[in-house]
Design a protein around this motif. Structure first.
Motif, mmCIF file in Angstrom:
data_model
loop_
_atom_site.group_PDB
_atom_site.id
_atom_site.type_symbol
_atom_site.label_atom_id
_atom_site.label_comp_id
_atom_site.label_asym_id
_atom_site.label_seq_id
_atom_site.Cartn_x
_atom_site.Cartn_y
_atom_site.Cartn_z
ATOM 1 N N VAL A 7 0.862 -1.184 0.000
ATOM 2 C CA VAL A 7 0.000 0.000 0.000
ATOM 3 C C VAL A 7 0.896 1.231 0.000
ATOM 4 N N GLU A 9 1.882 4.842 0.733
ATOM 5 C CA GLU A 9 1.460 5.766 1.794
ATOM 6 C C GLU A 9 0.820 7.030 1.229
ATOM 7 N N GLU A 12 -2.317 5.804 -1.505
ATOM 8 C CA GLU A 12 -3.225 4.822 -0.901
ATOM 9 C C GLU A 12 -3.697 3.780 -1.912
ATOM 10 N N SER A 13 -2.876 3.526 -2.914
ATOM 11 C CA SER A 13 -3.189 2.498 -3.903
ATOM 12 C C SER A 13 -2.521 1.183 -3.510
ATOM 13 N N ASN A 14 -3.067 0.083 -4.028
ATOM 14 C CA ASN A 14 -2.533 -1.242 -3.752
ATOM 15 C C ASN A 14 -1.746 -1.776 -4.940
ATOM 16 N N ASP A 59 -1.618 6.686 -9.947
ATOM 17 C CA ASP A 59 -1.400 6.025 -8.666
ATOM 18 C C ASP A 59 -1.187 4.518 -8.804
ATOM 19 N N LEU A 103 -7.476 14.038 -0.527
ATOM 20 C CA LEU A 103 -7.014 13.088 0.486
ATOM 21 C C LEU A 103 -6.444 13.789 1.710
ATOM 22 N N LYS A 105 -3.631 15.618 1.619
ATOM 23 C CA LYS A 105 -2.182 15.426 1.551
ATOM 24 C C LYS A 105 -1.530 16.485 0.672
ATOM 25 N N HIS A 203 -7.697 -0.275 -4.262
ATOM 26 C CA HIS A 203 -7.640 0.494 -3.014
ATOM 27 C C HIS A 203 -8.449 -0.272 -1.976
#
Length: 217
Positions: A7, A9, A12-14, A59, A103, A105, A203
């Protein structure tokens, strides 16, 4: 079969890394954070890497260039995804700061740069199949979230959906998304799959497909 989830940071994608003693190549799905991927597979790993892209958004591809620079990779995607990763507008890297703002961020926005990749090595229009020893991979286009979207089924047990299906509300109203195409094509394809497939989304958490079917797609 070992499935490792990374993941990122920031986005926030996998990303998923799949290794198995019976598979010659390492499989990387949606390379997001190169340093984390490299830590997982090892700096001096000489195995070939099959990189499968579920779609073209930044992402899910932001570790691709470094992965290609450091390892012997074969990148596989839909033709539309391959075209879009070469364009900073279509892959959303040019506007990704807006996403980071939502997000919460904003501190990462100054680090963003427009990002483009070379074309995929293997492209397909509708579907693609890989059979290697005891590993059977089916890749099916699933447009709607993005024009170049696809889903990946491995050994009839594991479904990797990118952003075509998430646990919460699937996003189909972003730039390049098409609700009508999603409902007419991707929705019906997903709904017709085996209920017991274990879903690994782009995600968020994993879930059984039958659990997601209880929620409106």
């Amino acid at each position: 079969m070992l499935i490792t989830k990374i993941v990122d940071e920031v986005t926030e994608s996998n990303c998923y890394i799949i290794t198995d003693g019976t598979i010659q190549d390492i499989i990387v799905i949606d390379p997001n954070n190169f340093k984390s991927i490299q830590k997982c597979i090892g700096i001096n790993n000489k195995r070939n890497i099959k990189v499968l892209l579920t779609h073209e958004h930044y992402d899910h591809i932001c570790g691709l260039n470094e992965l290609r620079d450091h390892y012997k990779c074969v990148v596989i995607s839909t033709e539309k995804c391959s075209n879009a990763i070469q364009n900073s507008i279509e892959n959303h890297s040019k506007s990704f700061g807006v996403y980071l703002h939502f997000l919460g961020k904003d501190e990462y926005r100054k680090e963003l740069k427009e990002y483009i990749c070379k074309p995929s090595d293997i492209i397909f229009e509708d579907c693609y199949e890989i059979i290697e020893n005891n590993c059977h991979i089916n890749i099916q286009k699933t447009p709607g979230h993005s024009p170049g979207g696809c889903c990946i089924i491995i050994n009839g047990k594991y479904l990797f959906t990118g952003d075509s299906l998430l646990w919460g509300k699937t996003i189909i109203n972003s730039r390049g998304g098409n609700k009508k195409i999603y409902e007419e094509y991707t929705y019906h394809w997903l709904y017709g799959l085996d209920d017991n497939l274990l879903v690994y989304p782009g995600h968020g958490k994993e879930f059984l497909l039958k659990e997601r079917k209880r929620v409106v797609f």
